[in-house]
Design an enzyme around this catalytic site. Structure first.
Site, PDB file in Angstrom:
ATOM      1  N   THR A 161       0.809  -1.222   0.000  1.00 14.05           N
ATOM      2  CA  THR A 161       0.000   0.000   0.000  1.00 14.05           C
ATOM      3  C   THR A 161       0.844   1.275   0.000  1.00 14.05           C
ATOM      4  OG1 THR A 161      -0.202  -0.163   2.404  1.00 14.05           O
ATOM      5  CG2 THR A 161      -1.998  -1.072   1.103  1.00 14.05           C
ATOM      6  N   GLY A 227       8.731  -5.133  -0.288  1.00 10.40           N
ATOM      7  CA  GLY A 227       7.687  -5.212  -1.312  1.00 10.40           C
ATOM      8  C   GLY A 227       8.158  -6.019  -2.513  1.00 10.40           C
ATOM      9  N   GLY A 248       4.884   0.369  -9.744  1.00  8.63           N
ATOM     10  CA  GLY A 248       3.861  -0.591 -10.184  1.00  8.63           C
ATOM     11  C   GLY A 248       4.254  -1.306 -11.471  1.00  8.63           C
ATOM     12  N   GLU A 265      -3.110  -0.425  -8.827  1.00  2.00           N
ATOM     13  CA  GLU A 265      -3.822   0.850  -8.620  1.00  2.00           C
ATOM     14  C   GLU A 265      -2.748   1.922  -8.568  1.00  2.00           C
ATOM     15  OE1 GLU A 265      -7.096   1.462  -8.269  1.00  2.00           O
ATOM     16  OE2 GLU A 265      -7.926  -0.553  -8.054  1.00  2.00           O
ATOM     17  N   LEU A 266      -2.461   2.540  -9.706  1.00  4.37           N
ATOM     18  CA  LEU A 266      -1.290   3.409  -9.809  1.00  4.37           C
ATOM     19  C   LEU A 266      -1.691   4.882  -9.953  1.00  4.37           C
ATOM     20  CD1 LEU A 266       0.665   1.008 -12.194  1.00  4.37           C
ATOM     21  CD2 LEU A 266       0.472   0.946  -9.705  1.00  4.37           C
ATOM     22  N   CYS A 299      -4.771   9.897  -5.041  1.00  7.76           N
ATOM     23  CA  CYS A 299      -4.549   9.433  -6.412  1.00  7.76           C
ATOM     24  C   CYS A 299      -5.563  10.095  -7.340  1.00  7.76           C
ATOM     25  CB  CYS A 299      -4.632   7.925  -6.484  1.00  7.76           C
ATOM     26  SG  CYS A 299      -6.115   7.282  -5.736  1.00  7.76           S
ATOM     27  N   THR A 300      -6.736  10.467  -6.790  1.00  8.11           N
ATOM     28  CA  THR A 300      -7.797  11.068  -7.600  1.00  8.11           C
ATOM     29  C   THR A 300      -7.810  12.595  -7.529  1.00  8.11           C
ATOM     30  OG1 THR A 300      -9.232  10.757  -5.702  1.00  8.11           O
ATOM     31  CG2 THR A 300      -9.407   9.108  -7.459  1.00  8.11           C
TER      32      THR A 300
HETATM   33  P1  NAD Z   1       5.257   4.449  -3.956  1.00  9.16           P
HETATM   34  O1  NAD Z   1       5.155   3.830  -5.291  1.00  9.16           O
HETATM   35  O2  NAD Z   1       6.496   5.200  -3.618  1.00  9.16           O
HETATM   36  O3  NAD Z   1       5.105   3.332  -2.827  1.00  9.16           O
HETATM   37  C1  NAD Z   1       4.015   2.443  -2.789  1.00  9.16           C
HETATM   38  C2  NAD Z   1       4.405   1.176  -2.053  1.00  9.16           C
HETATM   39  O4  NAD Z   1       5.393   0.480  -2.813  1.00  9.16           O
HETATM   40  C3  NAD Z   1       5.044   1.411  -0.688  1.00  9.16           C
HETATM   41  O5  NAD Z   1       4.591   0.410   0.203  1.00  9.16           O
HETATM   42  C4  NAD Z   1       6.512   1.232  -0.973  1.00  9.16           C
HETATM   43  O6  NAD Z   1       7.292   0.874   0.153  1.00  9.16           O
HETATM   44  C5  NAD Z   1       6.483   0.118  -1.979  1.00  9.16           C
HETATM   45  N1  NAD Z   1       7.685  -0.037  -2.792  1.00  9.16           N
HETATM   46  C6  NAD Z   1       8.669   0.866  -3.028  1.00  9.16           C
HETATM   47  N2  NAD Z   1       9.608   0.325  -3.823  1.00  9.16           N
HETATM   48  C7  NAD Z   1       9.210  -0.932  -4.104  1.00  9.16           C
HETATM   49  C8  NAD Z   1       9.753  -1.989  -4.885  1.00  9.16           C
HETATM   50  N3  NAD Z   1      10.899  -1.836  -5.556  1.00  9.16           N
HETATM   51  N4  NAD Z   1       9.064  -3.142  -4.971  1.00  9.16           N
HETATM   52  C9  NAD Z   1       7.878  -3.291  -4.335  1.00  9.16           C
HETATM   53  N5  NAD Z   1       7.331  -2.339  -3.566  1.00  9.16           N
HETATM   54  C10 NAD Z   1       7.990  -1.175  -3.446  1.00  9.16           C
HETATM   55  O7  NAD Z   1       3.967   5.377  -3.766  1.00  9.16           O
HETATM   56  P2  NAD Z   1       3.610   6.379  -2.578  1.00  9.16           P
HETATM   57  O8  NAD Z   1       4.476   7.585  -2.668  1.00  9.16           O
HETATM   58  O9  NAD Z   1       3.534   5.658  -1.276  1.00  9.16           O
HETATM   59  O10 NAD Z   1       2.115   6.768  -2.965  1.00  9.16           O
HETATM   60  C11 NAD Z   1       1.785   7.715  -3.914  1.00  9.16           C
HETATM   61  C12 NAD Z   1       1.433   7.086  -5.242  1.00  9.16           C
HETATM   62  O11 NAD Z   1       0.426   6.112  -5.082  1.00  9.16           O
HETATM   63  C13 NAD Z   1       0.858   8.093  -6.230  1.00  9.16           C
HETATM   64  O12 NAD Z   1       1.372   7.830  -7.505  1.00  9.16           O
HETATM   65  C14 NAD Z   1      -0.632   7.817  -6.192  1.00  9.16           C
HETATM   66  O13 NAD Z   1      -1.345   8.216  -7.329  1.00  9.16           O
HETATM   67  C15 NAD Z   1      -0.641   6.340  -6.017  1.00  9.16           C
HETATM   68  N6  NAD Z   1      -1.910   5.890  -5.465  1.00  9.16           N
HETATM   69  C16 NAD Z   1      -2.791   5.264  -6.291  1.00  9.16           C
HETATM   70  C17 NAD Z   1      -4.021   4.843  -5.808  1.00  9.16           C
HETATM   71  C18 NAD Z   1      -5.026   4.179  -6.699  1.00  9.16           C
HETATM   72  O14 NAD Z   1      -5.951   3.592  -6.169  1.00  9.16           O
HETATM   73  N7  NAD Z   1      -4.899   4.232  -8.009  1.00  9.16           N
HETATM   74  C19 NAD Z   1      -4.348   5.058  -4.465  1.00  9.16           C
HETATM   75  C20 NAD Z   1      -3.427   5.674  -3.640  1.00  9.16           C
HETATM   76  C21 NAD Z   1      -2.206   6.088  -4.159  1.00  9.16           C
END
Ligand code: NAD
Length: 508
Positions: A161, A227, A248, A265-266, A299-300
């Protein structure tokens, strides 16, 4: 200096200590690095968390799989009652959880309460599903035959998440995953580990009093490499990932390479369109919430605004006036509608983007600056910008709204669809032709297509997610539950003959 003592009462209520284990594989522990959680409103430390090592990832997945073998034969309505109890437990702790979300993420208390409510609402959906989860009976072309389709538990679901919805996204996934008969291994964002701990403890209290193993809801606090290990592990049947498009993209490949399932969900780059015939007051209120809410870290979040030329000037005047009224402050204080950004890198990304905007010829209509002080505050910002500029095509996870003027609906739809992301979109109009054009096949290409409702603030009853670089996944309501199941098709012969499908003759 730490803030632990200041919030001790709240932490006690949620079972958070000054030093915490961030790993649960049935037992609490952890042998990875120790990290510190910070309050973004003050920049001070809240508490420490021991994160997961490679060995912890291995043991948590192993324990979750074993627990699932037991859980999958519990009748679905009984599983539904467990999820219902999780909802009850969340109701009891709603305010405390919301305060913790506010503290650790920086979102205002009202939005944090909304986040807990989302999880509660999902447990209601899951409870209903537990009594109504459908399969199908299909007619067979063969005499005295019948075809059945059933949905069985999938296995172990990995949930990774993002920081901005540290509680609700786990709620969307876990409520459905549990009711469908799966175990869950959760890897939360590192910087929201305390919310993950408090949430997991509530889920565990329900499992324990019903004598189910807590490894059904395993927790692996940790950074990206944790992750990555979860995404690559063959024992994780579905990887549900919420986060940036950049990460993602990698997670999707890792999971698919081993033929694991993936739900993505990116990032979004959401636009609102305001037509000349729109209710201006309503549009201003909606867009203000959607662009400024959660300090532009949903995200929205509305990131692009297209206003038809006839109302552009008056609309922008109203909107900038509304921005001036936004009360910035401590997210826990009543009256604050706008809190800090979540971390230092978000602030520097905001600054870099503002510099890039100036170089690209953008005109700042409101905000644009970092607010002095200890917390991570930046001004909510509106910029008049060429919508085809490179910078507008990207998601900058900060409260920057790019505004532009357009001539007619087809130009607005073309602009709406011209970015790589496809999460949410919205039109403000009172013209039925524009409305149906926008929501139709030649309209918005996003997963969420709203009318006189801004881009953010979805309910859990419908499917949530987006197209293109948003990843294509759908979570929450509607038929999203199917992704947490494996489907089996059964042909039953209740006759004495063996006719073959397609009329094939196969005599010996
Ligand atoms: P992020 O991509 O930095 O991190 C998300 C998750 O991925 C965290 O738990 C992180 O520790 C993990 N992660 C980091 N590197 C990884 C790797 N190499 N392998 C696997 N997992 C890894 O995102 P963030 O800054 O926490 O959140 C913001 C982003 O999330 C924005 O782009 C936003 O739009 C998106 N978001 C999308 C939705 C949706 O439903 N579409 C909802 C909420 C947030």
């Amino acid at each position: 200096e730490d803030e632990f003592e200041l919030h001790k009462e709240l932490f006690d209520e949620l079972g958070i200590k000054k030093e915490n284990s961030g790993v649960c594989n049935g037992e609490w522990g952890g042998s990875g690095p120790v990290i510190y959680s910070m309050n973004p409103s003050t920049g001070k430390i809240l508490a420490s968390i021991t994160t997961a090592s490679k060995a912890d990832v291995d043991s948590a997945i192993d324990a979750a799989r074993k627990a699932q073998h037991l859980w999958r034969s519990v009748p679905t309505p009984v599983r539904g009652h467990i999820v219902r109890e999780i909802g009850e437990a969340l109701r009891e702790k709603k305010l405390a959880l919301a305060k913790l979300i506010s503290l650790e993420v920086g979102k205002i208390l009202a939005e944090a309460e909304g986040e807990v409510q989302e999880f509660i609402d999902m447990t209601d959906i899951a409870l209903g599903l537990s009594r109504s989860m459908p399969g199908q009976v299909l007619p067979s072309e063969r005499s005295k035959h019948l075809i059945l389709e059933q949905w069985h538990p999938l296995g172990c679901v990995g949930v990774i998440t993002a920081f901005n919805f540290p509680h609700a996204v786990y709620g969307w996934n876990s409520s459905l995953a549990f009711v469908c008969g799966n175990s869950v291994v959760w890897k939360p964002a590192l910087s929201t580990s305390l919310v993950a701990l408090a949430t997991t403890k509530i889920v565990h209290s329900v499992l324990e009093r019903n004598n189910y193993p807590t490894s059904l809801a395993a927790l692996l606090c940790g950074a990206g490499e944790v992750g990555e290990a979860v995404s690559k592990d063959r024992r994780v049947d579905l990887v549900s990932f919420t986060g940036s498009t950049a990460i993602g993209r990698k997670v999707g490949v890792w999971a698919q390479e081993r033929f694991g399932r993936v739900l993505l969900e990116l990032g979004g780059n959401n636009a609102c369109i305001v037509m000349d015939d729109a209710n201006i007051e309503l549009a201003v209120r909606g867009i203000l919430f959607s662009a400024v809410g959660t300090s532009g870290q949903r995200c929205t979040t509305t990131r692009r605004l297209f206003v038809q030329q006839g109302v552009y000037d008056i609309f922008m005047e109203h909107l900038t006036h509304a921005y001036k009224q936004v009360r910035i402050g401590n997210p826990l204080d009543k009256g604050t509608i706008y809190g800090p950004l979540h971390n230092h890198s978000a602030v520097s990304r905001f600054q870099k983007t503002m510099e890039e905007i100036k170089r690209a010829g953008g005109a700042i209509l409101h905000g644009g600056k970092v607010v002095d002080g200890p917390g991570l505050f930046v001004q909510p910002t509106i910029v008049r910008m060429d919508p085809t500029a490179e910078i507008v095509q990207r998601e900058t996870f900060a409260p920057i709204l790019y505004a532009a003027k357009f001539k007619d609906l087809s130009e607005a739809i073309q602009l709406n669809n011209a970015v790589p992301q496809g999460l949410s979109s919205s039109i403000f109009t009172s013209d039925v032709r524009a409305l149906f054009e926008f929501i139709g096949p030649n309209g918005s290409d996003c997963g969420i297509v709203n009318v006189n409702v801004p881009t953010s603030g979805a309910e859990v009853g419908a499917a949530f997610g987006g197209e293109k670089e948003t990843g294509g996944g759908r979570e929450a309501g509607s038929d999203a539950w199917k992704q947490y199941c494996r489907r089996s098709t059964t042909t039953i012969n209740f006759g004495d003959d063996l006719p073959l499908a397609q009329g094939i003759a196969f005599h010996h």
